[in-house]
Write an enzyme that holds these catalytic residues in place. Structure first.
Site, PDB file in Angstrom:
ATOM      1  N   GLY A  40      -5.299   7.000  -8.414  1.00 46.93           N
ATOM      2  CA  GLY A  40      -4.584   7.163  -9.686  1.00 46.93           C
ATOM      3  C   GLY A  40      -5.526   7.132 -10.871  1.00 46.93           C
ATOM      4  O   GLY A  40      -6.687   6.723 -10.747  1.00 46.93           O
ATOM      5  N   ASN A 102       4.508  -6.640   1.511  1.00 53.17           N
ATOM      6  CA  ASN A 102       4.498  -7.446   0.275  1.00 53.17           C
ATOM      7  C   ASN A 102       5.607  -7.025  -0.690  1.00 53.17           C
ATOM      8  O   ASN A 102       6.244  -7.868  -1.340  1.00 53.17           O
ATOM      9  CB  ASN A 102       3.138  -7.326  -0.428  1.00 53.17           C
ATOM     10  CG  ASN A 102       2.065  -8.114   0.302  1.00 53.17           C
ATOM     11  OD1 ASN A 102       2.350  -9.144   0.920  1.00 53.17           O
ATOM     12  ND2 ASN A 102       0.827  -7.634   0.247  1.00 53.17           N
ATOM     13  N   LYS A 108      13.141  -8.980  -1.372  1.00 56.80           N
ATOM     14  CA  LYS A 108      13.967 -10.039  -0.756  1.00 56.80           C
ATOM     15  C   LYS A 108      14.097 -11.227  -1.711  1.00 56.80           C
ATOM     16  O   LYS A 108      15.189 -11.746  -1.957  1.00 56.80           O
ATOM     17  CB  LYS A 108      13.282 -10.462   0.547  1.00 56.80           C
ATOM     18  CG  LYS A 108      13.917 -11.588   1.305  1.00 56.80           C
ATOM     19  CD  LYS A 108      13.178 -11.727   2.650  1.00 56.80           C
ATOM     20  CE  LYS A 108      13.357 -13.116   3.204  1.00 56.80           C
ATOM     21  NZ  LYS A 108      12.076 -13.740   3.530  1.00 56.80           N
ATOM     22  N   TYR A 148      -2.550   7.442   8.214  1.00 54.82           N
ATOM     23  CA  TYR A 148      -1.483   7.743   7.242  1.00 54.82           C
ATOM     24  C   TYR A 148      -0.126   7.859   7.962  1.00 54.82           C
ATOM     25  O   TYR A 148       0.833   7.183   7.591  1.00 54.82           O
ATOM     26  CB  TYR A 148      -1.831   9.051   6.543  1.00 54.82           C
ATOM     27  CG  TYR A 148      -0.874   9.484   5.461  1.00 54.82           C
ATOM     28  CD1 TYR A 148      -0.794   8.805   4.244  1.00 54.82           C
ATOM     29  CD2 TYR A 148      -0.056  10.599   5.635  1.00 54.82           C
ATOM     30  CE1 TYR A 148       0.068   9.227   3.246  1.00 54.82           C
ATOM     31  CE2 TYR A 148       0.803  11.030   4.629  1.00 54.82           C
ATOM     32  CZ  TYR A 148       0.859  10.341   3.443  1.00 54.82           C
ATOM     33  OH  TYR A 148       1.717  10.755   2.441  1.00 54.82           O
ATOM     34  N   ARG A 189      -5.903  18.560  -1.962  1.00 55.05           N
ATOM     35  CA  ARG A 189      -4.728  19.206  -1.369  1.00 55.05           C
ATOM     36  C   ARG A 189      -4.746  20.700  -1.659  1.00 55.05           C
ATOM     37  O   ARG A 189      -5.425  21.173  -2.570  1.00 55.05           O
ATOM     38  CB  ARG A 189      -3.450  18.547  -1.880  1.00 55.05           C
ATOM     39  CG  ARG A 189      -3.174  17.255  -1.134  1.00 55.05           C
ATOM     40  CD  ARG A 189      -1.978  16.529  -1.630  1.00 55.05           C
ATOM     41  NE  ARG A 189      -2.293  15.627  -2.729  1.00 55.05           N
ATOM     42  CZ  ARG A 189      -1.458  14.732  -3.228  1.00 55.05           C
ATOM     43  NH1 ARG A 189      -0.247  14.628  -2.718  1.00 55.05           N
ATOM     44  NH2 ARG A 189      -1.810  13.940  -4.223  1.00 55.05           N
TER      45      ARG A 189
END
Ligand code: NAD
Ligand code: UDP
Length: 319
Positions: A40, A102, A108, A148, A189
């Site tokens: 990112g 996580n 939760k 992946y 890509r």
């Protein structure tokens, strides 16, 4: 909805995550973007920082995280481009498996909904065509894509087990190849590679004979599908396919890009990477029935917008 409720977007500085953050901020939501900047970029989200509704936490999701008042978690953190996720395969697996664990723990604890960005890669090199959600897939567990593919398959399993065992409200979307102007030029890509190569006058690199197919979805359509899934019926966990069912060979894509950019680049062929799926096309009838969703941007229109975006970026960079 309470004024203080927060939406978390993991991977929010990436290609899809930043578009999602922008959409949610535009709607007036308070967004917490969680990203370790592995693929990112701050550039993708810098324009949101002044809105007063957006915060970034530079954090690796393989470590636990807590955010008070979070009601929705869009869990997108994970590199998506094959060269990027294969650069550090062990870290990719940790991100998918521990990261999802996580975030599910957080969902939760805080009673939040969690949407997992899964992938068409769970179908591997599919033996049925088009791919429906009921297909269990054909993945080589030992190959270079497995970090992946298997990571995401395990992430889906974790979601369903947290749902059944602890009642966590989960939603799983299986995203097919998505493209758009904010893709990182160097992420490897096919759509970004071909456009950048055509605009630079370099040869377009087709891997293999270019007969392999993909279905390409424009980013805005995909984001709409993700948001509808998060806001869809509580008893609909998915998985649901999100993608554009138009199917094109990689060679057809190269020819479209050459024609639309007016480039005089040539085409060169390179070896096909191991385990590269031969055919891929989503059956999206479930998304139509459950979410009243279908893509509306054709490949030609989406490519036009993406080419324009890359042209502008490259002009700004003076390249
Ligand atoms: P991207 O690489 O642009 O974005 C991924 C983001 O996750 C980046 O900002 C990266 O820095 C962040 N990230 C990676 N590991 C992290 C970690 N351990 N902790 C925190 N942040 C981390 O990819 P994208 O195309 O935006 O994909 C986003 C999600 O959608 C991914 O989960 C991907 O698997 C899924 N997906 C995308 C596509 C597609 O065609 N774009 C297709 C299928 C699935
Ligand atoms: N591809 C290609 N040239 C490139 C990049 C990719 O021919 O420069 C091919 C790749 O081998 C695959 C398809 O394009 O068959 C889509 O690749 P991408 O990495 O975009 O996504 P994938 O669907 O493989 O995850």
């Amino acid at each position: 909805m309470s004024d203080i409720s927060k939406v978390m977007v993991t991977g929010g500085a990436g290609f899809l995550g930043s578009s999602l953050c922008e959409r949610l901020v535009d709607e007036g939501r308070h967004v917490v973007c969680v990203d370790n900047l592995y693929t990112g970029r701050m550039d993708n989200i810098a324009h949101l920082l002044g809105s007063g509704q957006f915060e970034i936490r530079q954090h690796d999701v393989t470590e636990p995280i807590d955010v008070e008042d979070v009601t929705e978690i869009y869990h997108l953190a994970c590199p998506a481009s094959p060269p990027q996720y294969q650069r550090d395969p062990v870290s990719t697996l940790r991100t998918s498996v521990w990261g999802t664990f996580n975030l599910l723990e957080l969902a939760k604890k805080r009673g939040a909904k969690l949407l997992l960005a899964s992938t068409s890669e769970v179908y591997g090199d599919p033996l049925i065509h088009p791919q429906t959600e009921s297909y269990f897939g054909n993945v080589n567990t030992l190959g270079p894509r497995a970090c992946y593919d298997e990571g995401k398959r395990c992430a889906e399993t974790l979601c369903m087990d947290f749902h059944r065992q602890y009642g966590v409200n989960v939603r799983i979307v299986r995203i097919f190849n998505t493209y758009g102007p904010r893709m990182n030029r160097d992420d490897g890509r096919v759509v970004s590679n071909f456009i950048v190569q055509a605009l630079r006058g370099e040869p377009l690199t087709i891997y293999g004979d270019g007969g392999q197919t993909r279905s390409f979805c424009y980013v805005d359509d995909l984001i709409e599908g993700i948001v509808r899934m998060m806001r869809g019926p509580d008893d609909f966990t998915g998985p649901v396919n999100l993608g554009n069912p138009g199917e094109f060979t990689v060679r057809e894509l190269a020819e479209m890009v050459l024609q639309m950019t007016g480039s005089d680049s040539t085409i060169t062929t390179l070896p096909l990477p191991q385990d590269d799926p031969t055919r891929r096309k989503p059956d999206i009838s479930l998304a139509g029935r459950m979410l009243h969703w279908q893509p509306s941007v054709s490949l030609e229109e989406g490519l036009r917008r993406t080419i324009d975006g890359f042209r502008q970026q490259m002009a700004c960079d003076g390249r």
